[in-house]
Design an enzyme around this catalytic site. Structure first.
Site, PDB file in Angstrom:
ATOM      1  N   HIS A 484       0.827  -1.210   0.000  1.00  0.00           N
ATOM      2  CA  HIS A 484       0.000   0.000   0.000  1.00  0.00           C
ATOM      3  C   HIS A 484       0.857   1.253   0.000  1.00  0.00           C
ATOM      4  O   HIS A 484       0.573   2.220  -0.683  1.00  0.00           O
ATOM      5  CB  HIS A 484      -0.889   0.019   1.239  1.00  0.00           C
ATOM      6  CG  HIS A 484      -2.050  -0.906   1.118  1.00  0.00           C
ATOM      7  ND1 HIS A 484      -2.844  -1.239   2.161  1.00  0.00           N
ATOM      8  CD2 HIS A 484      -2.533  -1.547   0.053  1.00  0.00           C
ATOM      9  CE1 HIS A 484      -3.775  -2.067   1.751  1.00  0.00           C
ATOM     10  NE2 HIS A 484      -3.604  -2.269   0.471  1.00  0.00           N
ATOM     11  N   GLU A 721      -6.020  -4.856 -33.688  1.00  0.00           N
ATOM     12  CA  GLU A 721      -5.456  -5.649 -32.585  1.00  0.00           C
ATOM     13  C   GLU A 721      -4.967  -7.009 -33.042  1.00  0.00           C
ATOM     14  O   GLU A 721      -4.351  -7.733 -32.281  1.00  0.00           O
ATOM     15  CB  GLU A 721      -6.517  -5.881 -31.510  1.00  0.00           C
ATOM     16  CG  GLU A 721      -7.040  -4.622 -30.891  1.00  0.00           C
ATOM     17  CD  GLU A 721      -8.017  -4.920 -29.776  1.00  0.00           C
ATOM     18  OE1 GLU A 721      -7.582  -4.974 -28.623  1.00  0.00           O
ATOM     19  OE2 GLU A 721      -9.211  -5.096 -30.071  1.00  0.00           O
ATOM     20  N   ASP A 745      -2.933  -6.303 -27.501  1.00  0.00           N
ATOM     21  CA  ASP A 745      -3.321  -7.533 -28.193  1.00  0.00           C
ATOM     22  C   ASP A 745      -2.525  -7.725 -29.468  1.00  0.00           C
ATOM     23  O   ASP A 745      -2.167  -8.848 -29.814  1.00  0.00           O
ATOM     24  CB  ASP A 745      -4.827  -7.516 -28.496  1.00  0.00           C
ATOM     25  CG  ASP A 745      -5.633  -8.010 -27.307  1.00  0.00           C
ATOM     26  OD1 ASP A 745      -5.224  -9.025 -26.721  1.00  0.00           O
ATOM     27  OD2 ASP A 745      -6.631  -7.364 -26.951  1.00  0.00           O
ATOM     28  N   CYS A 792      -4.015   3.060 -28.724  1.00  0.00           N
ATOM     29  CA  CYS A 792      -4.607   3.090 -27.381  1.00  0.00           C
ATOM     30  C   CYS A 792      -4.059   1.978 -26.501  1.00  0.00           C
ATOM     31  O   CYS A 792      -4.477   1.829 -25.356  1.00  0.00           O
ATOM     32  CB  CYS A 792      -6.127   3.037 -27.452  1.00  0.00           C
ATOM     33  SG  CYS A 792      -6.738   1.580 -28.297  1.00  0.00           S
TER      34      CYS A 792
HETATM   35  C1  PEP Z   1      -5.118  -3.415 -26.565  1.00  0.00           C
HETATM   36  O1  PEP Z   1      -5.296  -4.610 -26.834  1.00  0.00           O
HETATM   37  O2  PEP Z   1      -4.058  -2.792 -26.778  1.00  0.00           O
HETATM   38  C2  PEP Z   1      -6.211  -2.635 -25.950  1.00  0.00           C
HETATM   39  C3  PEP Z   1      -6.131  -1.343 -25.765  1.00  0.00           C
HETATM   40  O3  PEP Z   1      -7.306  -3.353 -25.536  1.00  0.00           O
HETATM   41  P1  PEP Z   1      -7.353  -4.163 -24.150  1.00  0.00           P
HETATM   42  O4  PEP Z   1      -6.061  -3.928 -23.450  1.00  0.00           O
HETATM   43  O5  PEP Z   1      -8.538  -3.643 -23.413  1.00  0.00           O
HETATM   44  O6  PEP Z   1      -7.538  -5.574 -24.621  1.00  0.00           O
HETATM   45 MG    MG Z   2      -7.335  -5.446 -26.748  1.00  0.00          MG
END
Ligand code: PEP
Ligand code: MG
Length: 862
Positions: A484, A721, A745, A792
């Site tokens: 923590h 992905e 992914d 992302c």
């Molecule tokens: C990814 O796969 O990079 C992504 C942003 O989706 P998640 O991590 O939610 O699978």
């Molecule tokens: Mg993903």
């Protein structure tokens, strides 16, 4: 005692044999015994007795076929062949015979009522969580209990159970493994049973926070849920018991659910086990994993593990851990029970207030830690063990301390540093409950203007009491990067070192020290030059940070005028507010799964609309890319009846789960179409593998929008992905409004390495040349149709990768809210054309390691 055994004539073995009670006391059903080894009947069917006497008598005529060397357990084989096990107390084996006197030898013949064991109630009760004594039929697969007593019983007089040899038509006691098996309760109602395997996805295994998630899932669905690992089965409703399993990330456990909603309970618990707790992962925030403490260095420095990066100069404040003694006994059972209930209620209210306070400050991590604390406070094992001990006359304070001690003992014996850290939390709760019982308060610690806190380990409640404005650093002898204190140090933005060892206590209170967490050093006798250098480095760093923060509201533009949009990855409305505060240009990924987990039914259109609208409202004019449900695979949902898959990562997940459950997808699309203004809501589809899938959803979206009387259409993008999507980016971009690379992914599928596999963590680097080539291919395909590409995945938050991503032509980066300012600042130091040139060269290197090293050399952090 050495009489001849009178074996029955043949045929008598089938007859019912009455067994008398070995102790005087109150009968307790096996399900209520606070030890799953007994309560789940792993040791056999039977009953427990809350003892009111200390002389254990033989329940029948028979032979002593086993006597435990610790003297607390004995097995009598009765004349009809039933093996009757009597086990005094819970966890009494650890006493190694202390407090027990055995009155029989193995092999001796005994009659009903003969004395088997005596025990010292006070001595045993002080040392173990419970005196509950079990009488079990050890060979329950052959012998069934045909009648059982309830209420008060007298030793040697009251009949406790009748036992008889099973007929072949009797229901088996042992549960079937595998798929659903319907058994019948005594009430005659059908009760579903289901069992399956799950892989623990949580970093560090089932330590407090993940265990709290699992127990919350188990509690929500009712019925009985157990988790088995390494030959041990525990109640999934107990955080402590789950932690006590000692699982690690990647371990395979068996989940067993029984009750009217066994299916949903099983799915809920499996989802909680298999959904990694992002807050525990250290991949996204770049905090190094714990390494063993290295002790004192030449020149008076003490080494430690970096729990929170940064540099600080301050004066040491030594915080000693305060030991609180249990208050004296009240001498009255009712008064002790009342004292326990009041103390638990007081601490519960304090923790609830801390949760509300953290919520109000949007301090998510603090909030989550207090929630985990609350789960430990309400832990059924600790509470039940305490109550049982109080029921046998032990004072409430001592009983609570013993119950906590027992759990701490289990955790420390596991040798897992993550679980051992939770001992601090349990001790913290123990202190608070004992203080609440005595009505005392701890003195406020006095702080210097610039304090560096030095402690053995810092309990959550201690930390909360400190005036954070005077704390510039934290150092603990114990702990790890996941304790923590480490999380809190990062949350309040001060440097922290943990696992520094006892040498830390050689530093006197008030000493002026330099804490360089990045280097893992505490300079305990800094020279004037060292102090001056540290102060200068800090003021330079502060100036740079202030500059980054001051400009955070401005767009991120490279030195040669190339604009990069820096957005945030979020999951909730409060994350949305936080991202605005951190200067994000918008939201590049709203993961909607949070709305769907921990439920027995999917959220309605109205519920979803309210949640999405709240996010858009919180963004104050910015837009959000909202991803449709990414269910299945590593994110299973209780209410989705997907079949068990051998290879879930390649199975029914992402948008494919939407095709399998069209009503679910339609409801979500309708909710998204209801958001106002629609221009602020961009829809993104996960795990798309080709343009056909995108076209199907686009058509569906069109139909639904027309049905809703809308003339406007929201932007519709896809996540890239899987390698097929990157290779077909030109086809996708023809029909999509934007593409966003999910590099988590994409890396896993390109390298064929499970993203949760602990052994591949180092190899799973998005800077792998194969992944970079797929990113380049995606940008190339999108550019052909004038569409933009964002990222992302976690790679977007990686400052080493940033110049390469810019060089590849990505124009949006969706990052963790906490790094928006740094990412924007770094973009402003870059030259787009140089990034392009260098990236083209780096792409020819053969490993992620080499690419990363060259990128660091080319674009060092300021
Ligand atoms: C990814 O796969 O990079 C992504 C942003 O989706 P998640 O991590 O939610 O699978
Ligand atoms: Mg993903």
């Amino acid at each position: 005692m050495d009489r001849m055994l009178r074996w029955p004539e043949s045929g008598a073995k089938l007859a019912e044999l009455p067994l008398t009670s070995p102790l005087s006391g109150i009968v307790v059903p096996l399900e209520d015994v606070p030890d799953p080894v007994f309560s789940t009947r792993m040791m056999g069917d039977g009953l427990a007795i809350e003892p009111l006497s200390n002389r254990v008598l033989s329940p029948c005529d028979g032979v002593v076929t086993h006597r435990h060397r610790a003297g607390h357990a004995v097995t009598i084989t009765a004349e009809n062949g039933a093996e009757v096990l009597i086990h005094v107390g819970i966890d009494t084996v650890h006493l190694e015979g202390r407090g027990f006197t055995s009155h029989v030898q193995e092999g001796a013949r005994v009659s009903a009522g003969d004395l088997l064991i005596t025990f010292d109630v006070d001595e045993v009760a002080r040392a173990v969580p419970s005196l509950l004594t079990l009488m079990l039929i050890a060979n329950s697969d052959e012998y069934a209990i045909s009648w059982r007593q309830s209420g008060a019983v007298d030793a040697g007089k009251s009949r406790l159970i009748n036992v008889r040899r099973r007929d072949p038509k009797d229901a088996p006691l042992t549960r079937t493994s595998g798929e659903v098996a319907a058994t019948r309760h005594a009430t005659g109602a059908a009760v579903a049973e289901k069992q399956t395997e799950a892989v623990v996805a949580h970093h560090g295994g089932l330590h407090a926070r993940p265990a709290a998630l699992v127990q919350a899932a188990a509690r929500r669905f009712g019925g009985e849920v157990t988790v088995t690992f390494g030959g041990r089965t525990v109640n999934a409703r107990s955080v402590v018991a789950l932690m006590g399993l000692g699982t690690k990330e990647g371990d395979r456990v068996t989940v067993h659910a029984r009750g009217p909603s066994a299916d949903t309970a099983l799915a809920g618990v499996v989802a909680a086990l298999q959904t990694a707790d992002a807050k525990d992962g250290h991949k996204e925030n770049g905090v190094p994993a714990p390494t063993p403490s290295r002790g004192r260095l030449p020149g008076g420095a003490i080494e430690g593990v970096c729990a929170s990066p940064g540099l600080a100069v301050g004066q040491v404040v030594r915080l000693g851990s305060v030991d609180v003694e249990p208050p004296p006994a009240l001498g009255n059972l009712d008064a002790e029970f009342e004292r326990l209930a009041n103390a638990l209620a007081t601490v519960r209210a304090e923790v609830a207030a801390a949760i509300r306070d953290a919520e109000a400050r949007h301090a998510r991590q603090e909030h989550d830690m207090f929630v985990a604390h609350q789960a430990l406070l309400d832990d059924p094992e600790i509470v039940a063990n305490t109550e049982r001990a109080v029921g046998t006359g032990v004072s409430a304070g001592l009983a609570y301390r013993n119950a906590v001690n027992a759990e701490c003992g289990v955790l420390s014996r596991l040798g897992n540093p993550l679980l051992a850290e939770r001992i601090t939390d349990l001790r913290d709760l123990e202190r608070r409950v004992l203080l609440a019982m005595s009505g005392e308060a701890l003195p406020e610690p006095e702080l210097f203007e610039q304090s560096i806190i030095v402690a053995d380990d810092l309990a959550l409640s201690e930390f909360t009491r400190l005036d954070k404005s005077r704390i510039v650093g934290l150092c603990t002898a114990k702990g790890g990067a996941t304790s923590h204190v480490a999380i809190l140090a990062r949350a309040i933005g001060v440097p922290g070192l943990v696992a520094m060892g006892p040498t830390l206590f050689s530093v006197a209170h008030g000493t002026e020290v330099v804490l360089d967490a990045n280097a893992g050093r505490l300079e305990t006798t800094p020279s004037a030059n060292q102090l001056a250098a540290a102060r200068k480095a800090m003021s330079d760093r502060a100036a740079r940070h202030a500059e980054a923060l001051a400009k955070v509201g401005l767009p991120a533009v490279t030195r040669d005028g190339h604009r990069i949009e820096v957005a945030a990855n979020i999951a909730t409305e409060s994350d949305a507010r936080e991202s605005v505060q951190q200067g994000a240009d918008g939201v590049g990924l709203l993961r909607t799964e949070l709305l769907f987990v921990d439920r027995e039914d999917p959220p309605t259109q109205g519920e979803q609309l309210a949640a999405y609208q709240a996010v858009i409202n919180a963004l104050d004019g910015r837009s959000a890319i909202i991803r449709t449900l990414d269910a299945g695979g590593d994110k299973p949902l209780p209410f989705l009846p997907f079949p068990k898959e051998d290879n879930p990562a390649l199975g029914l997940r992402g948008i494919r789960s939407g095709f399998a459950e069209p009503e679910l997808l339609d409801t979500q699309l309708r909710a998204l179409l209801g958001v106002k203004p629609l221009s602020a809501c961009k829809i993104m589809l996960p795990m798309v593998s080709d343009a056909e899938e995108l076209l199907f959803v686009r058509k569906r979206l069109d139909t639904l929008a027309s049905e809703m009387g809308l003339t406007e259409r929201p932007s519709l993008g896809v996540m890239v992905e899987v390698p097929s999507a990157a290779l077909l980016a030109d086809q996708l971009a023809r029909h999509a409004d934007f593409l966003s690379l999910g590099t988590n992914d994409l890396t896993q599928y390109t390298l064929a390495m499970d993203r949760c596999h602990p052994g591949f963590a180092e190899k799973l680097d998005g800077l792998h040349p194969a992944v970079l080539r797929l990113i380049a291919k995606t940008v190339e395909g999108a550019t052909r149709h004038g569409k933009w590409v964002g990222i992302c995945g976690a790679l977007a938050s990686d400052l080493d990768a940033l110049p390469i991503l810019v060089g590849l032509g990505v124009t949006e980066l969706s990052v963790s809210a906490g790094v928006v300012a740094e990412v924007k600042a770094k973009v402003r130091t870059l030259e787009y054309e140089a990034c392009r040139r260098q990236t083209a060269i780096l792409m020819n290197l053969t490993s992620a390691k080499e690419i990363r090293a060259r990128a660091r050399a080319l674009w060092p952090d300021a």
